[in-house]
Scaffold this motif. Sequence first.
Motif, PDB file in Angstrom:
ATOM      1  N   ILE A   1      52.713  61.271  32.170  1.00  0.00           N
ATOM      2  CA  ILE A   1      52.413  61.093  30.762  1.00  0.00           C
ATOM      3  C   ILE A   1      50.979  60.624  30.601  1.00  0.00           C
ATOM      4  CG2 ILE A   1      53.456  58.779  30.871  1.00  0.00           C
ATOM      5  CD1 ILE A   1      53.905  58.914  27.881  1.00  0.00           C
ATOM      6  N   PHE A   2      50.334  61.124  29.546  1.00  0.00           N
ATOM      7  CA  PHE A   2      49.025  60.629  29.143  1.00  0.00           C
ATOM      8  C   PHE A   2      49.224  59.881  27.824  1.00  0.00           C
ATOM      9  CE2 PHE A   2      48.223  64.459  31.682  1.00  0.00           C
ATOM     10  CZ  PHE A   2      47.439  63.905  32.676  1.00  0.00           C
ATOM     11  N   PRO A   3      49.334  58.538  27.896  1.00  0.00           N
ATOM     12  CA  PRO A   3      49.663  57.761  26.707  1.00  0.00           C
ATOM     13  C   PRO A   3      48.457  57.227  25.947  1.00  0.00           C
ATOM     14  CG  PRO A   3      49.822  56.356  28.607  1.00  0.00           C
ATOM     15  CD  PRO A   3      49.362  57.703  29.107  1.00  0.00           C
ATOM     16  N   GLY A   4      47.240  57.619  26.362  1.00  0.00           N
ATOM     17  CA  GLY A   4      46.066  57.134  25.644  1.00  0.00           C
ATOM     18  C   GLY A   4      46.014  55.628  25.631  1.00  0.00           C
ATOM     19  N   ASP A   5      45.939  55.056  24.423  1.00  0.00           N
ATOM     20  CA  ASP A   5      45.898  53.608  24.267  1.00  0.00           C
ATOM     21  C   ASP A   5      47.204  53.041  23.724  1.00  0.00           C
ATOM     22  OD1 ASP A   5      43.312  53.659  25.167  1.00  0.00           O
ATOM     23  OD2 ASP A   5      42.380  53.086  23.270  1.00  0.00           O
ATOM     24  N   THR A   6      48.277  53.828  23.766  1.00  0.00           N
ATOM     25  CA  THR A   6      49.570  53.297  23.346  1.00  0.00           C
ATOM     26  C   THR A   6      50.116  52.357  24.406  1.00  0.00           C
ATOM     27  OG1 THR A   6      50.132  55.184  21.938  1.00  0.00           O
ATOM     28  CG2 THR A   6      51.961  53.885  22.784  1.00  0.00           C
ATOM     29  N   LEU A   7      50.216  52.840  25.629  1.00  0.00           N
ATOM     30  CA  LEU A   7      50.778  52.065  26.740  1.00  0.00           C
ATOM     31  C   LEU A   7      49.727  51.860  27.814  1.00  0.00           C
ATOM     32  CD1 LEU A   7      53.205  50.847  28.349  1.00  0.00           C
ATOM     33  CD2 LEU A   7      53.673  53.180  29.156  1.00  0.00           C
ATOM     34  N   PHE A   8      49.543  50.602  28.206  1.00  0.00           N
ATOM     35  CA  PHE A   8      48.736  50.260  29.367  1.00  0.00           C
ATOM     36  C   PHE A   8      49.648  49.673  30.429  1.00  0.00           C
ATOM     37  CE2 PHE A   8      45.455  49.367  25.943  1.00  0.00           C
ATOM     38  CZ  PHE A   8      44.815  50.591  26.090  1.00  0.00           C
ATOM     39  N   SER A   9      49.192  49.638  31.658  1.00  0.00           N
ATOM     40  CA  SER A   9      49.989  48.979  32.680  1.00  0.00           C
ATOM     41  C   SER A   9      49.985  47.483  32.400  1.00  0.00           C
ATOM     42  CB  SER A   9      49.440  49.259  34.073  1.00  0.00           C
ATOM     43  OG  SER A   9      50.313  48.708  35.044  1.00  0.00           O
ATOM     44  N   GLY A  10      51.151  46.944  32.113  1.00  0.00           N
ATOM     45  CA  GLY A  10      51.282  45.536  31.782  1.00  0.00           C
ATOM     46  C   GLY A  10      50.991  45.190  30.343  1.00  0.00           C
TER      47      GLY A  10
ATOM     48  N   GLY B   1      59.194  53.302  35.214  1.00  0.00           N
ATOM     49  CA  GLY B   1      60.080  52.333  35.850  1.00  0.00           C
ATOM     50  C   GLY B   1      59.377  51.022  36.154  1.00  0.00           C
ATOM     51  N   GLN B   2      58.132  51.110  36.623  1.00  0.00           N
ATOM     52  CA  GLN B   2      57.351  49.904  36.902  1.00  0.00           C
ATOM     53  C   GLN B   2      57.115  49.106  35.633  1.00  0.00           C
ATOM     54  OE1 GLN B   2      55.509  48.811  40.212  1.00  0.00           O
ATOM     55  NE2 GLN B   2      56.135  47.171  38.847  1.00  0.00           N
ATOM     56  N   GLU B   3      56.746  49.810  34.566  1.00  0.00           N
ATOM     57  CA  GLU B   3      56.451  49.116  33.313  1.00  0.00           C
ATOM     58  C   GLU B   3      57.691  48.458  32.715  1.00  0.00           C
ATOM     59  OE1 GLU B   3      53.263  48.607  32.341  1.00  0.00           O
ATOM     60  OE2 GLU B   3      52.978  49.566  34.292  1.00  0.00           O
TER      61      GLU B   3
END
Length: 257
Positions: A125-134, A210-212
């Motif tokens: 997935i390319f979530p842009g600035d919606t989801l970041f790691s953490g 899964g990590q997120e």
Amino acid sequence: MVQVKAIKAFSDNYIWCLTTHNSNQAWVVDPGDAQPVKAHLAEHNLQLGGILITHHHSDHTGGVAELLKQFPEITVYGPSNSPFGGITHKLVDGDNIEVLNTTFDVITTPGHTLDHICYTHDMLIFPGDTLFSGGCGRLFEGTSEQMWHSFNKLRELPTGCKVYCAHEYTQANLAFAKAVEPRNPELLEYSKKVDELRSNNEITLPSTIGQELKINPFMRSDLPTITELVPKECLVVTKNNEPWENFASLRQFKDNF
């Protein structure tokens, strides 16, 4: 399946470059700066086939016009309601597009901006600035309720789906996450790994869904205990004990962290 490489831009942006092993065509995601893209294409003898835009912010769109001068016939996909004027093919929720023989589904994810979309596939997935790691994007235009509904769409993706966020914010996000869940063992272990990567100036992405779900407090807003350590001044008055209200409290805490 496409191969994905990071093109670094500005201080912490990643422009993602998609290629396949049997073609010299490349697509890029959110080219905020044309120069590093052009340098990457030249270095690897690639031709630009198209551009994917997630939202209108200039650090994601600023290089489009210059790239179109060199590659005037390419497709620029982006959200239908975007104020950015460089989109040639406008997309809405539920659309799907074919990029290098890979089909991506388009989902709308308002919150960071109202025009934000994500390009999803079971594998990436390319979530842009919606989801970041953490973490997640700051709410410049949308509401916490909108963003939580957007996150719910991402939470439904396969746990192995690789997450190619647009910024190297992981280490700072995890410092906040540990303030929210200081006894989360998966988070503490992941933080050690990220610290080691960053000490060597290495990229921390991609993550996975899964990590997120294990370490990202915003993805865990449905947990009734997630706001236990949020300072009182950051707690949003809850009416219905809804996850989005927890999300709002976490975002308020992060904005003042």
